[in-house]
Enzyme design. Structure first.
Site, PDB file in Angstrom:
ATOM      1  N   CYS A  56     -11.393   2.681   0.002  1.00 51.63           N
ATOM      2  CA  CYS A  56      -9.975   2.956   0.230  1.00 51.63           C
ATOM      3  C   CYS A  56      -9.616   2.179   1.490  1.00 51.63           C
ATOM      4  CB  CYS A  56      -9.761   4.457   0.449  1.00 51.63           C
ATOM      5  SG  CYS A  56      -8.122   4.862   1.099  1.00 51.63           S
TER       6      CYS A  56
ATOM      7  N   ASP B 172       0.877  -1.188   0.000  1.00 49.87           N
ATOM      8  CA  ASP B 172       0.000   0.000   0.000  1.00 49.87           C
ATOM      9  C   ASP B 172       0.903   1.223   0.000  1.00 49.87           C
ATOM     10  OD1 ASP B 172      -2.294   1.623   0.125  1.00 49.87           O
ATOM     11  OD2 ASP B 172      -2.505   1.450   2.300  1.00 49.87           O
ATOM     12  N   SER B 173       0.271   2.386  -0.175  1.00 44.96           N
ATOM     13  CA  SER B 173       1.031   3.637  -0.081  1.00 44.96           C
ATOM     14  C   SER B 173       1.370   3.941   1.375  1.00 44.96           C
ATOM     15  CB  SER B 173       0.179   4.779  -0.637  1.00 44.96           C
ATOM     16  OG  SER B 173      -1.041   4.832   0.096  1.00 44.96           O
TER      17      SER B 173
ATOM     18  N   THR C  24      -6.592   2.384  -4.907  1.00 44.41           N
ATOM     19  CA  THR C  24      -6.072   3.356  -5.874  1.00 44.41           C
ATOM     20  C   THR C  24      -5.077   2.695  -6.814  1.00 44.41           C
ATOM     21  OG1 THR C  24      -6.250   4.945  -4.072  1.00 44.41           O
ATOM     22  CG2 THR C  24      -5.084   5.677  -6.040  1.00 44.41           C
TER      23      THR C  24
ATOM     24  N   HIS D  58      -7.665   2.654   3.746  1.00 48.58           N
ATOM     25  CA  HIS D  58      -7.464   3.445   4.969  1.00 48.58           C
ATOM     26  C   HIS D  58      -8.775   3.660   5.739  1.00 48.58           C
ATOM     27  CE1 HIS D  58      -3.494   4.475   3.357  1.00 48.58           C
ATOM     28  NE2 HIS D  58      -3.223   5.041   4.513  1.00 48.58           N
TER      29      HIS D  58
ATOM     30  N   TYR E 216      -1.335   8.064  -2.812  1.00 46.98           N
ATOM     31  CA  TYR E 216      -1.448   7.632  -4.209  1.00 46.98           C
ATOM     32  C   TYR E 216      -2.643   8.272  -4.924  1.00 46.98           C
ATOM     33  CZ  TYR E 216       2.112   3.915  -4.429  1.00 46.98           C
ATOM     34  OH  TYR E 216       3.282   3.204  -4.489  1.00 46.98           O
ATOM     35  N   GLY E 217      -3.665   8.602  -4.160  1.00 45.87           N
ATOM     36  CA  GLY E 217      -4.877   9.152  -4.774  1.00 45.87           C
ATOM     37  C   GLY E 217      -4.656  10.469  -5.482  1.00 45.87           C
TER      38      GLY E 217
ATOM     39  N   CYS F 136      -4.555  -1.801  -1.805  1.00 45.00           N
ATOM     40  CA  CYS F 136      -4.782  -0.393  -2.102  1.00 45.00           C
ATOM     41  C   CYS F 136      -5.706  -0.315  -3.310  1.00 45.00           C
ATOM     42  CB  CYS F 136      -3.434   0.259  -2.418  1.00 45.00           C
ATOM     43  SG  CYS F 136      -3.552   1.947  -3.001  1.00 45.00           S
TER      44      CYS F 136
HETATM   45  N1  DGL Z   1      -5.042   2.976   0.889  1.00 41.00           N
HETATM   46  C1  DGL Z   1      -5.098   3.353  -0.454  1.00 41.00           C
HETATM   47  C2  DGL Z   1      -6.370   3.028  -1.182  1.00 41.00           C
HETATM   48  O1  DGL Z   1      -6.957   2.051  -0.918  1.00 41.00           O
HETATM   49  C3  DGL Z   1      -4.347   4.552  -0.911  1.00 41.00           C
HETATM   50  C4  DGL Z   1      -4.664   5.870  -0.335  1.00 41.00           C
HETATM   51  C5  DGL Z   1      -3.736   6.926  -0.931  1.00 41.00           C
HETATM   52  O2  DGL Z   1      -2.516   6.741  -0.817  1.00 41.00           O
HETATM   53  O3  DGL Z   1      -4.235   7.913  -1.510  1.00 41.00           O
HETATM   54  O4  DGL Z   1      -6.826   3.705  -2.028  1.00 41.00           O
END
Ligand code: DGL
Length: 273
Positions: free
Chosen positions: A193, A15-16, A81, A195, A47-48, A79
């Site tokens: 996401c 993941d990021s 994204t 997170h 990453y978004g 992730c």
């Molecule tokens: N946890 C990630 C996701 O599922 C990435 C969030 C990010 O880095 O913007 O999208």
């Protein structure tokens, strides 16, 4: 590559940031004998807000490098994204199964009685052709209210590192899911996401009665289905290990180390791809 995989019981999560731990938790519950490596691209976070090309290039570089260094049974791109854009290229480059995480739009559409669902994800995930396709294939009978937020990703990452999120900020980010009288406009909300499950208690308070859906359990089932039933870690250097890409000030390093050691990981070290 697909089907059953070999005996090495180490699974690599990517993941990021540390949102992917929400997926790792679900996989661990299903497959307690496995050991895990967790690689996060601190340098590329969030990453978004990156372009599709940037996300793909970072994923390919970091994962090919990690996979050439250690042996893994499979990779989980924890992730949304990254998964909504990088899976085809990752599957071309990596000679092992790659499991991705995408928003749980299909079960959400099945569960919604109002026929109105919410999708909360990063700006990147919301704008992807992949996500639009997911909605038109599986939720065409529903109205889908999509909200992209980078701030919620930051708040979730900060919460895991010890900062209590401001409920007012969360309310402002998810206000499109509320009617003017303050009641929820949707009955199911997809946390698209990895997170966001860490903000589920706060989101649930703002949207009472709304079913919050993430993809963690589905990924747990998928990983369990790909690995032999008795898959476990037979390595000499067993134990869960975390790695991050990029530089980090000492305070951040010790926060991340504390999080991972609290989860039983034996190390949290910088990885230079
Ligand atoms: N946890 C990630 C996701 O599922 C990435 C969030 C990010 O880095 O913007 O999208």
């Amino acid at each position: 590559m697909s089907g059953m995989v070999g005996a090495s019981g180490r699974v690599l999560f990517y993941d990021s940031g540390i949102g992917g731990l929400s997926v790792l938790g679900a996989v661990r519950r299903r497959c307690p004998g496995l050991c895990f490596s967790y690689l996060f691209d601190h340098e590329g976070f969030p990453y978004g807000e990156l372009t599709e090309r940037e996300v793909v290039d970072r994923c390919v570089r970091n994962l090919t490098s990690m996979v050439s260094r250690d042996r893994f049974a499979l990779v989980v791109v924890a992730c949304n994204t990254a998964s909504t854009v990088a899976l085809p290229e990752l599957r071309r480059c990596l000679d092992l199964p790659v499991v991705g995480v995408v928003p749980a739009v299909k079960p959400a559409a099945r569960l919604s009685r109002l026929r109105r669902i919410g999708l909360l994800a990063t700006h990147g995930t919301i704008s992807r052709g992949y996500t639009q396709e997911l909605i038109s294939r599986f939720a065409s009978g529903c109205e889908v209210i999509s909200v992209g937020s980078a701030r919620l990703v930051e708040l979730a990452e900060a919460k895991l590192r010890g900062t209590v999120p401001d409920p007012g900020e969360i309310s402002a980010e998810i206000s499109p899911f509320l009617s003017p009288d303050g009641s929820p406009r949707v009955d199911v909300l997809v946390l698209g996401c990895t997170h966001f499950p860490f903000l589920a208690p706060e989101i649930g308070t703002i949207l009472p009665g709304v079913r919050l859906l993430d993809s963690g359990d589905a990924i747990g089932r998928r990983v369990a289905g790909l690995l032999p039933q008795d898959a476990g870690c037979s390595e000499v250097a067993a134990g869960d290990r975390a790695h991050y890409v990029g530089e980090m000030p000492e305070q951040a390093r010790s926060q991340y180390s504390g999080i991972f050691s609290g989860l039983g990981f034996v190390s949290c070290e910088r990885f230079v791809p």
